[in-house]
Design a protein around this motif. Sequence first.
Motif, PDB file in Angstrom:
ATOM      1  N   LYS A   1     -12.471 -35.792  49.223  1.00 15.18           N
ATOM      2  CA  LYS A   1     -12.796 -34.808  48.560  1.00 15.18           C
ATOM      3  C   LYS A   1     -13.204 -33.230  49.513  1.00 15.18           C
ATOM      4  O   LYS A   1     -11.149 -34.273  50.541  1.00 15.18           O
ATOM      5  CB  LYS A   1     -14.476 -34.771  48.837  1.00 15.18           C
ATOM      6  N   ALA A   2     -12.476 -32.333  48.980  1.00 15.22           N
ATOM      7  CA  ALA A   2     -12.836 -31.119  49.570  1.00 15.22           C
ATOM      8  C   ALA A   2     -13.580 -30.978  50.382  1.00 15.22           C
ATOM      9  O   ALA A   2     -14.069 -32.215  50.601  1.00 15.22           O
ATOM     10  CB  ALA A   2     -12.627 -30.062  48.798  1.00 15.22           C
ATOM     11  N   SER A   3     -12.846 -30.797  52.062  1.00 16.17           N
ATOM     12  CA  SER A   3     -14.039 -30.740  52.913  1.00 16.17           C
ATOM     13  C   SER A   3     -13.582 -29.294  53.702  1.00 16.17           C
ATOM     14  O   SER A   3     -12.652 -28.345  53.793  1.00 16.17           O
ATOM     15  CB  SER A   3     -14.189 -31.638  53.997  1.00 16.17           C
ATOM     16  N   LYS A   4     -14.637 -29.129  54.917  1.00 17.21           N
ATOM     17  CA  LYS A   4     -14.388 -28.125  55.610  1.00 17.21           C
ATOM     18  C   LYS A   4     -14.003 -28.581  56.770  1.00 17.21           C
ATOM     19  O   LYS A   4     -14.172 -29.481  57.672  1.00 17.21           O
ATOM     20  CB  LYS A   4     -15.733 -27.435  56.022  1.00 17.21           C
ATOM     21  N   THR A   5     -12.687 -27.613  57.741  1.00 11.59           N
ATOM     22  CA  THR A   5     -12.441 -28.302  58.924  1.00 11.59           C
ATOM     23  C   THR A   5     -12.805 -27.219  60.280  1.00 11.59           C
ATOM     24  O   THR A   5     -13.599 -26.324  59.598  1.00 11.59           O
ATOM     25  CB  THR A   5     -11.023 -28.163  58.580  1.00 11.59           C
ATOM     26  N   ILE A   6     -13.246 -27.864  61.182  1.00  2.41           N
ATOM     27  CA  ILE A   6     -12.537 -26.532  62.635  1.00  2.41           C
ATOM     28  C   ILE A   6     -11.374 -26.740  62.832  1.00  2.41           C
ATOM     29  O   ILE A   6     -11.105 -27.705  63.071  1.00  2.41           O
ATOM     30  CB  ILE A   6     -13.875 -27.611  63.685  1.00  2.41           C
ATOM     31  N   LYS A   7     -11.000 -25.119  63.897  1.00  7.46           N
ATOM     32  CA  LYS A   7      -9.718 -25.196  64.026  1.00  7.46           C
ATOM     33  C   LYS A   7     -10.543 -24.687  65.678  1.00  7.46           C
ATOM     34  O   LYS A   7     -11.405 -23.759  65.723  1.00  7.46           O
ATOM     35  CB  LYS A   7      -8.755 -23.808  63.672  1.00  7.46           C
TER      36      LYS A   7
ATOM     37  N   GLY B   1     -19.523 -19.995  58.962  1.00  5.32           N
ATOM     38  CA  GLY B   1     -18.035 -19.414  58.372  1.00  5.32           C
ATOM     39  C   GLY B   1     -17.641 -18.405  58.715  1.00  5.32           C
ATOM     40  O   GLY B   1     -16.583 -17.666  58.978  1.00  5.32           O
ATOM     41  N   ASN B   2     -17.770 -17.953  59.990  1.00  4.75           N
ATOM     42  CA  ASN B   2     -17.710 -17.206  60.775  1.00  4.75           C
ATOM     43  C   ASN B   2     -16.680 -17.767  62.208  1.00  4.75           C
ATOM     44  O   ASN B   2     -16.721 -18.872  62.521  1.00  4.75           O
ATOM     45  CB  ASN B   2     -18.819 -15.554  61.238  1.00  4.75           C
ATOM     46  N   SER B   3     -16.233 -16.632  62.864  1.00  4.53           N
ATOM     47  CA  SER B   3     -15.588 -16.839  64.096  1.00  4.53           C
ATOM     48  C   SER B   3     -15.933 -17.079  65.343  1.00  4.53           C
ATOM     49  O   SER B   3     -16.554 -15.587  65.919  1.00  4.53           O
ATOM     50  CB  SER B   3     -13.419 -17.343  64.368  1.00  4.53           C
TER      51      SER B   3
ATOM     52  N   GLY C   1      -8.864 -18.547  73.361  1.00  6.03           N
ATOM     53  CA  GLY C   1      -8.936 -18.973  72.173  1.00  6.03           C
ATOM     54  C   GLY C   1      -9.911 -19.200  71.286  1.00  6.03           C
ATOM     55  O   GLY C   1     -11.466 -18.296  71.426  1.00  6.03           O
ATOM     56  N   ALA C   2     -10.435 -18.874  69.443  1.00  2.88           N
ATOM     57  CA  ALA C   2     -11.094 -18.533  69.001  1.00  2.88           C
ATOM     58  C   ALA C   2     -11.615 -19.824  68.306  1.00  2.88           C
ATOM     59  O   ALA C   2     -10.333 -20.544  68.295  1.00  2.88           O
ATOM     60  CB  ALA C   2     -10.301 -17.686  67.919  1.00  2.88           C
ATOM     61  N   PHE C   3     -12.500 -20.673  67.972  1.00  2.14           N
ATOM     62  CA  PHE C   3     -13.148 -21.575  67.159  1.00  2.14           C
ATOM     63  C   PHE C   3     -13.248 -20.848  65.881  1.00  2.14           C
ATOM     64  O   PHE C   3     -13.994 -19.504  65.253  1.00  2.14           O
ATOM     65  CB  PHE C   3     -14.200 -22.047  67.627  1.00  2.14           C
ATOM     66  N   SER C   4     -12.654 -21.438  64.422  1.00  2.47           N
ATOM     67  CA  SER C   4     -13.122 -21.188  63.067  1.00  2.47           C
ATOM     68  C   SER C   4     -13.418 -23.096  62.694  1.00  2.47           C
ATOM     69  O   SER C   4     -13.133 -23.087  62.533  1.00  2.47           O
ATOM     70  CB  SER C   4     -11.891 -19.936  63.464  1.00  2.47           C
ATOM     71  N   SER C   5     -13.788 -21.891  60.859  1.00  2.00           N
ATOM     72  CA  SER C   5     -13.148 -23.354  59.973  1.00  2.00           C
ATOM     73  C   SER C   5     -12.541 -22.475  58.851  1.00  2.00           C
ATOM     74  O   SER C   5     -11.737 -21.608  59.052  1.00  2.00           O
ATOM     75  CB  SER C   5     -14.687 -22.799  59.926  1.00  2.00           C
ATOM     76  N   GLY C   6     -12.143 -24.077  58.489  1.00  4.07           N
ATOM     77  CA  GLY C   6     -10.759 -23.755  57.919  1.00  4.07           C
ATOM     78  C   GLY C   6     -11.849 -24.578  55.820  1.00  4.07           C
ATOM     79  O   GLY C   6     -12.481 -25.645  56.383  1.00  4.07           O
TER      80      GLY C   6
END
Length: 94
Positions: A72-78, A39-41, A48-53
């Motif tokens: 369903k709800a899910s996590k994404t990668i940004k 859950g960190n970036s 750039g930056a990698f993070s989750s949403g």
Amino acid sequence: MNKTELIDAIAADADISKAAAKRALDSVISNVIKVVTKGNSVQLIGFGAFSSGKRAARTGRNPQTGEALKIKASKTIKFTAGKTFKDTVNKRNK
């Protein structure tokens, strides 16, 4: 460019063996995945930056039948490109 070509380029630029370049690249990828999974970036200034949403649960439609579906709800990668990266890409495309 695929992973093998990237490893070759890293080895040539850093004047190291392809095996060492592969280990370094694999380590970077593995550590980015570990940090974002928690859950960190990961922020690489200039690149750039990698993070989750989070993506909320929602209703979609089956394109073939038009039937409503529950998604369903899910996590994404940004990935957000850094200013230097954006500026470099934009200068080359002019």
